[in-house]
Design a protein around this motif. Sequence first.
Motif, PDB file in Angstrom:
ATOM      1  N   PRO A  13       0.801  -1.233   0.000  1.00  0.00           N
ATOM      2  CA  PRO A  13       0.000   0.000   0.000  1.00  0.00           C
ATOM      3  C   PRO A  13       0.826   1.270   0.000  1.00  0.00           C
ATOM      4  CG  PRO A  13      -0.204  -1.194   2.094  1.00  0.00           C
ATOM      5  CD  PRO A  13       0.467  -2.108   1.133  1.00  0.00           C
ATOM      6  N   ALA A  56       1.894   2.523  -3.579  1.00  0.00           N
ATOM      7  CA  ALA A  56       0.880   2.793  -4.607  1.00  0.00           C
ATOM      8  C   ALA A  56       1.001   4.191  -5.187  1.00  0.00           C
ATOM      9  CB  ALA A  56      -0.513   2.584  -4.026  1.00  0.00           C
ATOM     10  N   SER A  81      -3.669  -1.071  -4.108  1.00  0.00           N
ATOM     11  CA  SER A  81      -4.578  -0.003  -3.702  1.00  0.00           C
ATOM     12  C   SER A  81      -5.418   0.451  -4.891  1.00  0.00           C
ATOM     13  CB  SER A  81      -3.786   1.190  -3.150  1.00  0.00           C
ATOM     14  OG  SER A  81      -3.065   0.815  -2.001  1.00  0.00           O
ATOM     15  N   GLU A  82      -6.697   0.678  -4.667  1.00  0.00           N
ATOM     16  CA  GLU A  82      -7.600   1.034  -5.761  1.00  0.00           C
ATOM     17  C   GLU A  82      -7.248   2.377  -6.396  1.00  0.00           C
ATOM     18  OE1 GLU A  82     -11.694   0.768  -4.742  1.00  0.00           O
ATOM     19  OE2 GLU A  82     -11.627  -1.386  -4.305  1.00  0.00           O
ATOM     20  N   SER A 117      -7.417  -5.256  -1.564  1.00  0.00           N
ATOM     21  CA  SER A 117      -6.538  -4.371  -0.807  1.00  0.00           C
ATOM     22  C   SER A 117      -5.284  -5.116  -0.363  1.00  0.00           C
ATOM     23  CB  SER A 117      -7.276  -3.837   0.427  1.00  0.00           C
ATOM     24  OG  SER A 117      -6.359  -3.185   1.297  1.00  0.00           O
TER      25      SER A 117
END
Length: 447
Positions: free
Chosen positions: A347, A350, A373-374, A392
């Motif tokens: 994360p 990202a 991570s989106e 996630s």
Amino acid sequence: MKIFKIAMTSPEARRRTILVHSRRDLRVTGVLAWLIFTKHIAEQARAGLSIALIKLFLHDYGAYPFSRELATVLQQRQFDVLYAFNASLEGTPSGWLDQGGHRVQPIELGQPLRREKFIERWVLERRYGRLLSDAVAAEQPDVAVFANTPIDALVPVLRECRKRGIAIVVWVQDLLGVAIGQVLADKAGILGQVPAAWYKHRELECLRLSDAVISISESFTPYLAANRVDAQACSVIPNWAPVDEITPRPRANAWARQQQLDHRFTFLYSGTLGFKHRPELLAELAQAVAHRDAMVVVNSRGAVADWLRVQAAERKIANLQVNDFQPIEQLPEVLASGDVLIGMLAPDAADYCVPSKILSNHCAGRSQLLSLSESNPAAQLVLEHRTGYVASPDDAGSFIRAALSLMDDNAERLEMGRRAREVAEELFNIDKIALRFEAIFEDVAKG
């Protein structure tokens, strides 16, 4: 010496080139030579041929497929391209060296560079900067482009370019200063803050010094603006993958049979692998699907690949197979051997990293399974076009459930793969992409 190159418009004609001296040299040899030259140029123009006037030094530290494809296309237009890369970087492919029509300059360090050996890597990257500077000085291009170049190598070569009046373009693939800061914070805590700030400062100075900055993601723009990188010099061109080089192949192919994967459901990860990629998820996935006789195959090299081999042995994970990097010419068959292709990133990475392997995976026409991570552009690509599932990085359970869902729904998985290839063909049109680079390079070449 500046070279004017007659660039032929047909493949057959492109095999022939005409090289002449620069105007300055021609004045020395006399007016007659210049008249002969201009008459020849007029004849070429009437024949529908164009003249390449821009010498381009295109450096990609890791020799990634998209930059190689760009070099090939630009060579066919109005550029005389020298493509340079680090031939000593562990895992750098070399099977493409005789392709493309452009000149190639591998830069050798004399010993392999392994990313995880930090002190040795620091020394070698500084040496690489000197060798890269020498290569630029010898070529004396109009425009020099630098992608994926370590900061300790980028600083001296940009200094060399400025000294020689060479236009500079930095092609930002990752925000390396931010990445180094996070690595040092993880490993050294408060002691890492000073060198982290130093590297961030040095990278930003390089970007401010550039005539043009090309970022691969809009997500980099706020950071650049906040740190006084000239907005007028900045452009965003998303990365792509070569759709003509990476094509869908049958699931049952020679590589799959060689690896004994042709009759087993396979999750496949292929590419560089660092601890920022959350490799522990691969071991957990293999354990979760072992009872269904599914394989998790990793093609990589280095400390993390070695760590995964140890995990597989110590935890007796028989369905976790870790191979070395595979030959680049086999990449289409390798990717076709996966029923699901995996992409991963921690994360905290990202915001500064966009995994290009996910773009290659789309070209292969397979469904995607991401631990990402989106907010990352690669994740947004998958979500927007419904080419796979995104979990996630902090939620291993979600990653495993998404994997099981892809195993269970054969029809949807195949449809995701079809959409992935469709999206690649739509978005990765190299002719349209090259036009954007061409305009930038022409602009900076004018000074």
